[in-house]
Design an enzyme around this catalytic site. Structure first.
Site, PDB file in Angstrom:
ATOM      1  N   GLU A  53       0.834  -1.198   0.000  1.00 39.29           N
ATOM      2  CA  GLU A  53       0.000   0.000   0.000  1.00 39.29           C
ATOM      3  C   GLU A  53       0.878   1.261   0.000  1.00 39.29           C
ATOM      4  OE1 GLU A  53      -3.550   1.817   2.907  1.00 39.29           O
ATOM      5  OE2 GLU A  53      -2.376   0.050   3.506  1.00 39.29           O
ATOM      6  N   LYS A 122      -9.208   2.599  -1.990  1.00 41.65           N
ATOM      7  CA  LYS A 122      -9.430   1.863  -0.746  1.00 41.65           C
ATOM      8  C   LYS A 122     -10.854   2.122  -0.266  1.00 41.65           C
ATOM      9  CE  LYS A 122      -7.093   1.186   3.736  1.00 41.65           C
ATOM     10  NZ  LYS A 122      -5.901   1.611   4.507  1.00 41.65           N
ATOM     11  N   CYS A 178      -5.596  -3.290   2.367  1.00 43.29           N
ATOM     12  CA  CYS A 178      -5.328  -3.316   3.813  1.00 43.29           C
ATOM     13  C   CYS A 178      -6.592  -3.414   4.673  1.00 43.29           C
ATOM     14  CB  CYS A 178      -4.495  -2.094   4.199  1.00 43.29           C
ATOM     15  SG  CYS A 178      -3.687  -2.277   5.828  1.00 43.29           S
ATOM     16  N   VAL A 367      -9.936 -62.007  10.452  1.00 49.47           N
ATOM     17  CA  VAL A 367      -8.611 -61.434  10.698  1.00 49.47           C
ATOM     18  C   VAL A 367      -7.581 -62.193   9.865  1.00 49.47           C
ATOM     19  CG1 VAL A 367      -6.886 -60.866  12.439  1.00 49.47           C
ATOM     20  CG2 VAL A 367      -9.319 -60.848  13.049  1.00 49.47           C
ATOM     21  N   GLU A 485      -9.009 -49.937  -2.080  1.00 50.98           N
ATOM     22  CA  GLU A 485      -9.462 -51.165  -2.735  1.00 50.98           C
ATOM     23  C   GLU A 485     -10.800 -50.952  -3.444  1.00 50.98           C
ATOM     24  OE1 GLU A 485      -7.346 -54.459   0.210  1.00 50.98           O
ATOM     25  OE2 GLU A 485      -9.489 -54.033   0.427  1.00 50.98           O
ATOM     26  N   TRP A 490     -10.612 -53.754  -6.200  1.00 49.03           N
ATOM     27  CA  TRP A 490      -9.801 -54.876  -5.715  1.00 49.03           C
ATOM     28  C   TRP A 490     -10.509 -55.516  -4.524  1.00 49.03           C
ATOM     29  CZ3 TRP A 490      -6.259 -57.559  -8.033  1.00 49.03           C
ATOM     30  CH2 TRP A 490      -5.360 -58.361  -7.303  1.00 49.03           C
ATOM     31  N   THR A 492     -13.820 -58.651  -3.695  1.00 48.06           N
ATOM     32  CA  THR A 492     -14.726 -59.662  -4.236  1.00 48.06           C
ATOM     33  C   THR A 492     -16.166 -59.245  -3.984  1.00 48.06           C
ATOM     34  OG1 THR A 492     -13.087 -61.382  -3.842  1.00 48.06           O
ATOM     35  CG2 THR A 492     -15.358 -62.093  -4.197  1.00 48.06           C
TER      36      THR A 492
END
Length: 677
Positions: A53, A122, A178, A367, A485, A490, A492
């Site tokens: 400014e 301004k 500003c 698992v 996936e 990816w 089933t």
């Protein structure tokens, strides 16, 4: 090197936030400082350079602002700067006190290629504490549709100006000065709703303890709310320190993210160069319908749009933008910890809600000893804790088949044991062999045929067993498949790892899972003795273990579908921003071609820091496009419930991703084919 490497080809624009040491009330000295730095900006390929400014006169000159000698000197220097700018491609914004109809305004002048394109006054004048702007200037808040004469030229003058590059789509500049940023309704809000993607702010903000943080907060918030880039340039060295001080803070924000900032309190001229993403801003606005609803409701300004031809370079001028290799994983350690905490807590609380409202007595989970099932089991164990259940109400089953390795089976058992869940082993080989025999598959007759049928019989039986076990024990099956996936298909379909009663990992990308598990090992929330087994699981090769190890070793997922690091990178930019493939390729090259460039996440193992060449990146990007936009959508269209975790997006058909199951990747592959790297 082809023009493909030019950032301007891919919807980026380089901007510069600049500050120069001024000499108070000495426009010619200040002009030379501006010219020298503007030349550097132009040589750096910047499309825009914003200076502070009143930088032509100096800001802290009080009543000298109204002296005719000074004002005439400022105007003469502005005309000289106009002539100098003829040699620059860079659009330059500078601050100057200018007179229009016997009124003095605090202005920003926009110059390009030997022209003053427009002058913006301004809007709001600070007249409190150390500021006395109203003593000298007239507020410009209501100035529209006017002109200001400089050297026999009528120049557009007002707060209704926007500057549009005719040859760089998405580059539209608005200017506020500003104090305009500090008011409840900054002018840049209306500018953004009218189409401005970049806001320049020439500033002369004084510095006090803690004020820099306030400026960052305002710039960040405004860039986020207005979905724009915000280029902030504050006055510094040379301004009067009679009663205040100056720090020359310059910064560039984009949609709430800090792209670059300079060191404060400089004694010399300096600039911060950043490459802003115009495509990103366009995509964000296009997707956020409420942005345009707000514009229709509140934007009543009749804007004057000043067109100009930027002619950006086609050269490879580098890339001044940090590109995270893992966009789902923050590089900053504290932010990564925060993201892990939030993702983990969302998963746990979401599962708690589902277990409570479903009225079941147990959680049932398979698992394998791999990443996904490990995280899902950890979530189930923690949810049981917070519900006041004993962990024996989590029924965990490891189900070895024809290709199950001793290492993964051992890790599955060790994990179940250390967590204290109800652990079981179900050998599915007899059932799988019977099914293969019933359908006449060659494997049942002793042939080594390991096709997709062979793989999916195993995957499907595992989920089939889990569903029946859930029926038997009044439980629900906890899904383990992750976002990566699902993106690649990816998994089933049906009675397989795509299906469950509730999938806690549906919103979790593979690359974040690794860091989350390491984080859990580090914080010790799940009990003692778990960290070593978690580290072994995270460090193991990713494998579906559906095909027996042959001469090439264990079946490796990433050999088939590509490195998850690259595929998650592509997924983020496809899902979050809808970028074209060539742009994703450009970003990937900048992130992955050089091991030293880009950003590595906190705690990333040194021995896994890889680089990928252009051919490899393009190969796996092609694989992603074929799988994601091709034959995988039907699996995502039938997803079970699961929580969204990342701002990067979700693939839930009930959430933010809805696509036809019979779509094709033709348009994306064709666009990538045109990319000449």
């Amino acid at each position: 090197m082809s023009a493909f490497r030019s950032l301007y080809r891919h919807g980026f624009a380089r901007v510069a936030a600049c500050t120069v040491p001024v000499r108070l009330a000495d426009p010619r000295h200040n002009l030379q400082q501006i010219i020298e730095l503007a030349r550097e900006c132009d040589a750096s390929g910047a499309a825009l350079a914003v200076f502070p400014e009143l930088c032509l006169s100096g800001y802290a000159i009080d009543d000298l602002r109204q002296q005719d000698a000074l004002l005439e000197g400022v105007t003469e220097c502005l005309v000289q700067l106009k002539a100098e700018s003829a040699a620059w491609k860079t659009l330059v914004v500078i601050g100057a006190p200018l007179v229009q109809r016997d009124r003095l305004f605090n202005c920003a002048a926009v110059l390009h290629r030997g022209e003053i394109l427009g002058i913006i006054p301004k809007s709001y004048l600070p007249n409190y504490r150390e500021f006395y702007d109203s003593r000298h200037f007239v507020a410009g808040v209501d100035i529209t549709g006017q002109t200001l004469r400089i050297a026999d030229q009528e120049i557009p003058f007002g707060v209704d100006l926007l500057f549009e590059a005719l040859d760089l789509p998405g580059f539209t500049l608005g200017i506020e000065i500003c104090e305009d940023l500090w008011v409840p309704n900054p002018p840049s809000t209306s500018m953004a709703m009218a189409g401005a993607t970049i806001i320049g702010n020439p500033s002369a903000s004084t510095i006090t303890i803690g004020k820099s943080e306030d400026r960052h907060l305002l710039c960040r918030a405004q860039s986020q709310r207005a979905l724009c880039a915000y280029v902030y340039a504050a006055a510094g060295a040379g301004e009067s320190t009679t009663d205040v001080a100056w720090d020359g803070q310059v910064s560039v924000y984009e949609a709430g993210k800090l792209l670059g900032e300079s060191a404060r309190f400089p004694r010399t001229a300096q600039m911060t160069l950043s490459d802003i993403d115009l495509d990103l801003l366009r995509q964000e606005r296009m997707r956020m319908g409420s942005f345009h609803d707000c514009a229709r409701a509140h934007d009543l300004t009749i804007w004057r749009r000043i067109g100009f031809t930027l002619s950006p370079t086609d050269d490879d001028i580098g890339f001044r933008r940090a590109v995270p290799r893992f966009p789902f994983v923050p590089a900053d350690p504290s932010r990564l910890d925060q993201d892990c905490y939030e993702a983990w807590t969302i998963q746990v609380r979401a599962l708690m809600q589902r277990l409570e409202t479903s009225g079941v007595e147990r959680a049932v989970i398979g698992v394998s000893g791999g990443l996904d099932s490990t995280l899902a089991l950890l979530v189930a164990a923690r949810a049981a804790d917070e519900l006041g259940w004993g962990r024996d109400r989590v029924l965990a089953y490891t189900m070895p088949a024809f290709a199950t390795g001793d290492e993964s089976l051992g890790m599955a058992h060790e994990l179940m044991k250390v967590l204290g869940v109800s652990a079981h082993e179900l050998d599915i080989r007899p059932t799988a062999l019977q099914m293969l025999d019933t359908i006449g598959h060659p494997f049942a007759a002793g042939e080594a045929v390991h096709d997709v049928t062979f793989e999916n019989v195993q995957a499907g039986l595992r989920t089939d067993f889990l569903f029946r076990l859930a029926n038997q024990h009044n439980g629900i099956v906890i899904g383990t498949g992750d976002l990566s996936e699902l993106a690649l298909g990816w998994c089933t379909y049906g009675v397989g790892d795509q299906m469950s009663h509730y999938n806690v990992n549906a919103g979790m990308p593979k690359t974040l899972i690794q860091h989350l598990i390491r984080w859990l090992a580090r914080i010790g929330q799940l009990g003692s003795g778990i960290a070593p087994v978690l580290e072994r699981i995270v460090s193991a090769e990713i494998s579906p273990e559906l095909v027996p190890a042959g001469t090439t070793g264990v079946q490796k997922t990433e050999d088939k579908i590509g490195p998850y690091a690259l595929q998650d990178f592509t997924l983020y930019y496809v899902l979050r921003y809808g970028f074209r493939p060539s742009k994703i390729l450009f970003l990937a090259l900048n992130a992955w071609e050089d091991q030293e460039r880009g950003l590595w996440p906190a705690h990333y193992p040194a021995d896994r820091k890889l680089a990928y060449d252009a051919e490899t990146i393009r190969l796996w990007l092609t694989v992603f496009l074929k799988r994601f936009f091709g034959f995988s959508q039907f699996k995502r269209s039938a997803l079970p419930n699961g929580p969204k975790l990342s701002s990067g997006g979700s693939l839930s058909p009930r959430g933010e991703w809805r696509a036809p199951s019979d779509g094709t990747p033709a348009a994306w592959l064709e666009e990538l084919e045109k990319a000449d790297i």
